[in-house]
Design a protein around this motif. Structure first.
Motif, PDB file in Angstrom:
ATOM      1  N   ALA A 217      42.391  53.566  21.677  1.00 57.15           N
ATOM      2  CA  ALA A 217      41.328  52.818  21.013  1.00 57.15           C
ATOM      3  C   ALA A 217      40.618  53.624  19.942  1.00 57.15           C
ATOM      4  CB  ALA A 217      40.316  52.324  22.051  1.00 57.15           C
ATOM      5  N   ASP A 218      40.620  54.949  20.074  1.00 55.15           N
ATOM      6  CA  ASP A 218      39.877  55.769  19.128  1.00 55.15           C
ATOM      7  C   ASP A 218      40.397  57.200  19.195  1.00 55.15           C
ATOM      8  OD1 ASP A 218      38.009  56.383  17.211  1.00 55.15           O
ATOM      9  OD2 ASP A 218      36.297  56.452  18.567  1.00 55.15           O
ATOM     10  N   SER A 219      40.236  57.904  18.106  1.00 55.23           N
ATOM     11  CA  SER A 219      40.562  59.328  18.063  1.00 55.23           C
ATOM     12  C   SER A 219      39.815  59.949  16.898  1.00 55.23           C
ATOM     13  CB  SER A 219      42.078  59.555  17.914  1.00 55.23           C
ATOM     14  OG  SER A 219      42.537  59.038  16.674  1.00 55.23           O
ATOM     15  N   GLY A 220      39.689  61.246  16.925  1.00 54.45           N
ATOM     16  CA  GLY A 220      38.965  61.932  15.865  1.00 54.45           C
ATOM     17  C   GLY A 220      38.541  63.308  16.315  1.00 54.45           C
ATOM     18  N   THR A 221      37.401  63.764  15.799  1.00 55.75           N
ATOM     19  CA  THR A 221      36.880  65.065  16.208  1.00 55.75           C
ATOM     20  C   THR A 221      35.497  64.919  16.815  1.00 55.75           C
ATOM     21  OG1 THR A 221      36.018  65.481  13.973  1.00 55.75           O
ATOM     22  CG2 THR A 221      38.196  66.369  14.508  1.00 55.75           C
ATOM     23  N   ALA A 222      35.214  65.771  17.772  1.00 55.21           N
ATOM     24  CA  ALA A 222      33.944  65.752  18.494  1.00 55.21           C
ATOM     25  C   ALA A 222      33.247  67.093  18.350  1.00 55.21           C
ATOM     26  CB  ALA A 222      34.190  65.466  19.971  1.00 55.21           C
ATOM     27  N   ALA A 223      31.924  67.063  18.470  1.00 55.90           N
ATOM     28  CA  ALA A 223      31.141  68.287  18.613  1.00 55.90           C
ATOM     29  C   ALA A 223      30.888  68.461  20.100  1.00 55.90           C
ATOM     30  CB  ALA A 223      29.824  68.187  17.849  1.00 55.90           C
ATOM     31  N   ALA A 224      31.332  69.558  20.657  1.00 58.23           N
ATOM     32  CA  ALA A 224      31.206  69.767  22.103  1.00 58.23           C
ATOM     33  C   ALA A 224      30.860  71.220  22.383  1.00 58.23           C
ATOM     34  CB  ALA A 224      32.518  69.397  22.796  1.00 58.23           C
ATOM     35  N   ARG A 225      29.971  71.420  23.326  1.00 59.83           N
ATOM     36  CA  ARG A 225      29.594  72.790  23.703  1.00 59.83           C
ATOM     37  C   ARG A 225      29.316  72.832  25.196  1.00 59.83           C
ATOM     38  NH1 ARG A 225      25.667  70.165  21.138  1.00 59.83           N
ATOM     39  NH2 ARG A 225      23.592  70.015  22.084  1.00 59.83           N
ATOM     40  N   PHE A 226      29.450  74.019  25.766  1.00 59.91           N
ATOM     41  CA  PHE A 226      29.195  74.216  27.180  1.00 59.91           C
ATOM     42  C   PHE A 226      27.906  74.979  27.380  1.00 59.91           C
ATOM     43  CE2 PHE A 226      33.749  73.690  26.811  1.00 59.91           C
ATOM     44  CZ  PHE A 226      34.012  72.767  27.815  1.00 59.91           C
ATOM     45  N   VAL A 227      27.078  74.487  28.259  1.00 59.80           N
ATOM     46  CA  VAL A 227      25.902  75.204  28.736  1.00 59.80           C
ATOM     47  C   VAL A 227      26.308  75.737  30.098  1.00 59.80           C
ATOM     48  CG1 VAL A 227      23.479  74.994  29.401  1.00 59.80           C
ATOM     49  CG2 VAL A 227      24.365  73.706  27.446  1.00 59.80           C
ATOM     50  N   ASP A 228      26.281  77.057  30.295  1.00 60.93           N
ATOM     51  CA  ASP A 228      26.963  77.584  31.476  1.00 60.93           C
ATOM     52  C   ASP A 228      26.268  78.768  32.124  1.00 60.93           C
ATOM     53  OD1 ASP A 228      27.470  79.573  29.608  1.00 60.93           O
ATOM     54  OD2 ASP A 228      29.579  79.079  29.374  1.00 60.93           O
ATOM     55  N   ASN A 229      26.750  79.075  33.304  1.00 63.29           N
ATOM     56  CA  ASN A 229      26.336  80.261  34.057  1.00 63.29           C
ATOM     57  C   ASN A 229      27.508  80.676  34.938  1.00 63.29           C
ATOM     58  OD1 ASN A 229      24.024  82.081  35.198  1.00 63.29           O
ATOM     59  ND2 ASN A 229      25.041  81.241  37.006  1.00 63.29           N
TER      60      ASN A 229
END
Length: 276
Positions: A217-229
């Motif tokens: 249904a859709d494709s493209g680019t995403a902004a993604a980041r991890f908040v982690d410990n």
């Protein structure tokens, strides 16, 4: 969610999110789990089935998530959250997705609060169709009201049979299953596939999947980041605490009180489901 950067040796890890999240001005999606990954002695939790995990996630969503939101200054009434299937390395578990119209700094703080209380290695904060993003994503759409944990797992396995790089992970949101072509710190996809090949593989899997008729249904680019410990190296949650105002801050004190409520919920679930 286990931090794929700190735990890359576990293999390719992909996280996914709802296609309702769009450009930078659109709401942000926060992806996480309610069952703890660290800090609790629950040796039999690893054997818990999807139904148990989903039931616990529903309890946590009702009883704990609003308190975490309040502690970090997020209006819980403006959150849109649901318990939904999420996959990691060909296994499906119950996950939580919370959508909110908040800025990036607030989103990261909320994610840190969730990771701190729920003892997660990482929480994903993301926006799809973000022109500034570099992470490829693909959304596969299922017939209305047909997508459940079993069907999501079935397509997950189908995708991995087309290319093992597609077997890292997914999430389901509504009638859609979404895959992210997550990259390492050098910008190389864990899948071993560039974004075009990632899309082509999922298109092939969708075209040949049975018995449901699926479509990309859709494709493209995403902004993604991890908040982690990394709980193995930072057992007090220092990675999250740094984002929450530091040890002894009012926010951390409030979250410690919320975690006490969460611990009670864990004890009740452990007794009910035999997790200890």
């Amino acid at each position: 969610m286990r931090n794929i950067f700190a735990k890359a040796a576990l293999g390719a890890a992909f996280f996914v999110m709802a296609s309702t999240i769009g450009h930078a001005a659109e709401p942000v999606l926060i992806s996480y789990e309610a069952t703890p990954s660290a800090g609790y002695d629950l040796p039999k939790l690893k054997d818990a089935g999807y139904a148990e995990r989903a039931a616990f996630a529903e309890q946590a969503l009702t009883a704990i998530v609003p308190k975490i939101a309040a502690a970090v200054g997020v209006d819980a009434s403006k959150l849109a959250s649901e318990v939904t299937p999420g996959g990691y390395l060909l296994k499906t578990n119950a996950s939580l997705q919370s959508e909110a119209d908040i800025d990036d700094a607030t989103a990261d703080k909320f994610a840190a609060g969730l990771g701190y209380v729920f003892r997660q290695y990482s929480v994903l904060v993301s926006r799809l169709d973000d022109p500034s993003g570099k992470t490829g994503f693909v959304t596969v759409e299922f017939p209305k009201d047909k997508l459940d944990a079993a069907l999501a797992q079935s397509f997950f396995e189908k995708a991995a049979s087309v290319d093992k790089g597609l077997g890292g992970g997914y999430t389901a949101f509504g009638d859609e299953q979404i895959f992210l072509n997550v990259t390492d710190s050098d910008g190389k996809p864990y899948s071993g596939l560039d974004n075009a090949a990632f899309l082509a593989g999922l298109q092939k899997a969708a075209d040949s999947f049975e018995p449901q008729k699926l479509k990309v249904a859709d494709s493209g680019t995403a902004a993604a980041r991890f908040v982690d410990n990394d709980w193995d190296k930072q057992p007090a949650g220092d990675g999250y605490i740094a984002r929450l105002g530091g040890a002894g801050s009012d926010v951390v004190k409030a979250l410690d009180a919320v975690e006490a409520d969460y611990a009670k919920l864990i004890d009740e679930a452990a007794a009910k489901y035999g997790w200890k």
